[in-house]
Motif scaffolding. Structure first.
Motif, mmCIF file in Angstrom:
data_model
loop_
_atom_site.group_PDB
_atom_site.id
_atom_site.type_symbol
_atom_site.label_atom_id
_atom_site.label_comp_id
_atom_site.label_asym_id
_atom_site.label_seq_id
_atom_site.Cartn_x
_atom_site.Cartn_y
_atom_site.Cartn_z
ATOM 1 N N ASN A 146 27.140 69.327 -2.032
ATOM 2 C CA ASN A 146 27.904 68.473 -2.940
ATOM 3 C C ASN A 146 29.362 68.371 -2.488
ATOM 4 O O ASN A 146 30.249 68.063 -3.265
ATOM 5 N N GLY A 147 29.584 68.642 -1.212
ATOM 6 C CA GLY A 147 30.909 68.860 -0.646
ATOM 7 C C GLY A 147 31.019 70.272 -0.136
ATOM 8 O O GLY A 147 31.781 70.575 0.777
ATOM 9 N N LYS A 148 30.225 71.138 -0.764
ATOM 10 C CA LYS A 148 30.027 72.504 -0.293
ATOM 11 C C LYS A 148 28.529 72.735 -0.166
ATOM 12 O O LYS A 148 27.725 72.098 -0.844
ATOM 13 N N GLN A 149 28.150 73.660 0.680
ATOM 14 C CA GLN A 149 26.752 73.796 1.067
ATOM 15 C C GLN A 149 26.125 75.072 0.524
ATOM 16 O O GLN A 149 26.752 76.130 0.499
ATOM 17 N N THR A 150 24.861 74.949 0.082
ATOM 18 C CA THR A 150 24.043 76.081 -0.340
ATOM 19 C C THR A 150 22.682 75.969 0.328
ATOM 20 O O THR A 150 22.065 74.895 0.308
ATOM 21 N N VAL A 151 22.192 77.055 0.908
ATOM 22 C CA VAL A 151 20.869 77.081 1.528
ATOM 23 C C VAL A 151 19.935 77.899 0.650
ATOM 24 O O VAL A 151 20.215 79.059 0.332
ATOM 25 N N PHE A 152 18.836 77.276 0.225
ATOM 26 C CA PHE A 152 17.805 77.949 -0.555
ATOM 27 C C PHE A 152 16.697 78.310 0.422
ATOM 28 O O PHE A 152 15.820 77.509 0.736
ATOM 29 N N SER A 153 16.709 79.529 0.911
ATOM 30 C CA SER A 153 15.915 79.923 2.074
ATOM 31 C C SER A 153 14.424 80.040 1.765
ATOM 32 O O SER A 153 14.033 80.625 0.743
ATOM 33 N N ASN A 154 13.593 79.460 2.679
ATOM 34 C CA ASN A 154 12.120 79.583 2.622
ATOM 35 C C ASN A 154 11.584 79.399 1.208
ATOM 36 O O ASN A 154 10.738 80.157 0.729
ATOM 37 N N SER A 155 12.063 78.374 0.533
ATOM 38 C CA SER A 155 11.762 78.190 -0.884
ATOM 39 C C SER A 155 10.619 77.226 -1.159
ATOM 40 O O SER A 155 10.118 77.163 -2.283
ATOM 41 N N LEU A 156 10.191 76.466 -0.145
ATOM 42 C CA LEU A 156 9.124 75.484 -0.345
ATOM 43 C C LEU A 156 8.066 75.675 0.720
ATOM 44 O O LEU A 156 8.384 75.763 1.907
ATOM 45 N N SER A 157 6.799 75.761 0.287
ATOM 46 C CA SER A 157 5.709 75.952 1.249
ATOM 47 C C SER A 157 4.800 74.732 1.261
ATOM 48 O O SER A 157 4.583 74.081 0.235
ATOM 49 N N PHE A 158 4.262 74.442 2.444
ATOM 50 C CA PHE A 158 3.311 73.358 2.631
ATOM 51 C C PHE A 158 1.943 73.972 2.941
ATOM 52 O O PHE A 158 1.854 74.913 3.728
ATOM 53 N N PHE A 159 0.891 73.422 2.327
ATOM 54 C CA PHE A 159 -0.449 73.947 2.580
ATOM 55 C C PHE A 159 -1.430 72.796 2.735
ATOM 56 O O PHE A 159 -1.244 71.712 2.168
ATOM 57 N N ALA A 160 -2.476 73.026 3.512
ATOM 58 C CA ALA A 160 -3.466 71.988 3.785
ATOM 59 C C ALA A 160 -4.568 72.011 2.730
ATOM 60 O O ALA A 160 -4.839 73.045 2.111
#
Length: 357
Positions: free
Chosen positions: A134-148
């Protein structure tokens, strides 16, 4: 210094004619905190210190970096575009979102506490971090997983899984209707008709020694039995719910009992339990673990929608029952439905997975 506090569910806080409700986050002075601390979740344990400082530094806004509380859903299918909801603080209309696996198609600002993000998932499974700015950065680490999509998923809707007429064994006098909304049945006799889902080349049949979880996805059910059965049933019997292995009796607004046989199809046993309530219009997932045998579980979930990705959602559990021993021991077994003659029972599909129980 200032701090952000999460409001307890069921409480509200009013500041300068603005009302903040349970689940939202609000900036409070020390005095405001003391007056309202009984309304705050975790009180000081959830405080996030923020140094606002001056409103500008070198001509640029120093608005705090985004704070991420959670995202929903946090698992999505591969090769799909799906919307996730991000909950947090300090979002602006210009907030950007990036992923390091897959891609972001669109970001929609709802409020300073919520974003809607359309994610294009990759073609293979994995984890990704989300980066918010938003002008400053935040990383939400390994928070979303994809699966088949697992091989054991069967979409019974028109245009879904491809299978021949022989994949579904239907009692005489019954007909099947397969539409975009689901599979329905015209039933000749009340509870004496049955449908066995065997699959082409017995793809949906399994040996009882292999413990599996069967998840039925359905809507609009009233007086229908959904569960696990076998071919040992007397096909001409009028009480088919006593001929199969484990059948949950779904009424329009609740589930309260399962039926099955005691090792001798036709000689029935039941397991009754407290009501698991639902709405007649819900889209539901009925999950039976451990082949429906003793020690397994029956779980009923309300799903957020009817898409394939929604089928894997487990956020709203309506109830869980530990299964007792009915004595049923037929082999092999398969998904089975015993419908009532006048009911509209829309089956969207089912999922067969190896069980960890």
């Amino acid at each position: 210094m200032a701090a952000i506090h999460t409001i307890r569910p069921g409480f509200t806080i009013t500041l300068e004619d603005t009302i903040y409700v349970g689940g939202e986050e609000v900036n409070l002075t020390d005095e405001q905190f003391e007056l309202n601390k009984h309304k705050l979740e975790g009180v000081e344990s959830t405080v996030i210190p923020i140094d606002f400082g001056s409103q500008e530094q070198d001509g640029e806004c120093c608005y705090p970096a985004p704070h991420i509380k959670n995202i929903s859903p946090n698992r999505i299918l591969t090769d799909l575009t799906q919307t996730i909801t991000v909950f947090g603080s300090f979002f602006t209309p210009d907030t950007t979102v990036d992923v390091d696996y897959g891609s972001v198609e669109n970001v929609r600002f709802v409020s300073s506490n919520q974003l809607l993000v359309d994610i294009n998932s990759p073609s293979s499974a994995g984890l990704t971090s989300l980066t918010f700015n938003n002008g400053k950065q935040t990383v939400f680490s390994n928070s979303l997983s994809f699966f088949a999509i697992p091989a054991g998923l069967v979409d019974l809707r028109l245009g879904g899984t491809d299978f021949s007429n022989a994949a579904i064994e239907v009692d005489s006098g019954m007909t099947i209707s397969r539409t975009a909304e689901g599979m329905d049945f015209t039933v000749a006799n009340n509870y004496s008709n049955w449908v066995r889902f065997v699959g082409d080349d017995d793809a949906w049949v399994w040996d009882r020694s292999t413990k599996k979880t069967l998840s039925w996805i359905f809507s609009n059910t009233n007086r229908v039995f959904l569960g696990i059965g076998s071919k040992q049933n007397n096909v001409s019997a009028t009480n088919q719910y006593y001929h199969h292995e484990r059948l949950a009796f779904m009424l329009s607004t609740y589930l309260s009992v399962t039926y099955g046989n005691n090792g001798n199809p036709g000689t029935g046993r039941t397991q009754s339990f407290g009501l698991i309530n639902k709405l007649a219009t819900d889209i539901l997932k009925l999950q039976i673990t451990n082949n429906g045998d003793a020690g397994g579980e029956l779980r009923l979930y309300r799903l957020p929608g009817s898409t394939i990705a929604d089928w894997f959602n487990t956020e709203e559990l309506l109830g869980t029952v530990t299964l007792t021993d009915l004595g049923a021991d037929a082999n092999p077994i398969m998904p089975v439905v015993v419908p009532r003659y006048f009911a509209q029972n829309l089956l969207l599909g089912f999922i067969l997975e190896n069980d960890s129980v």
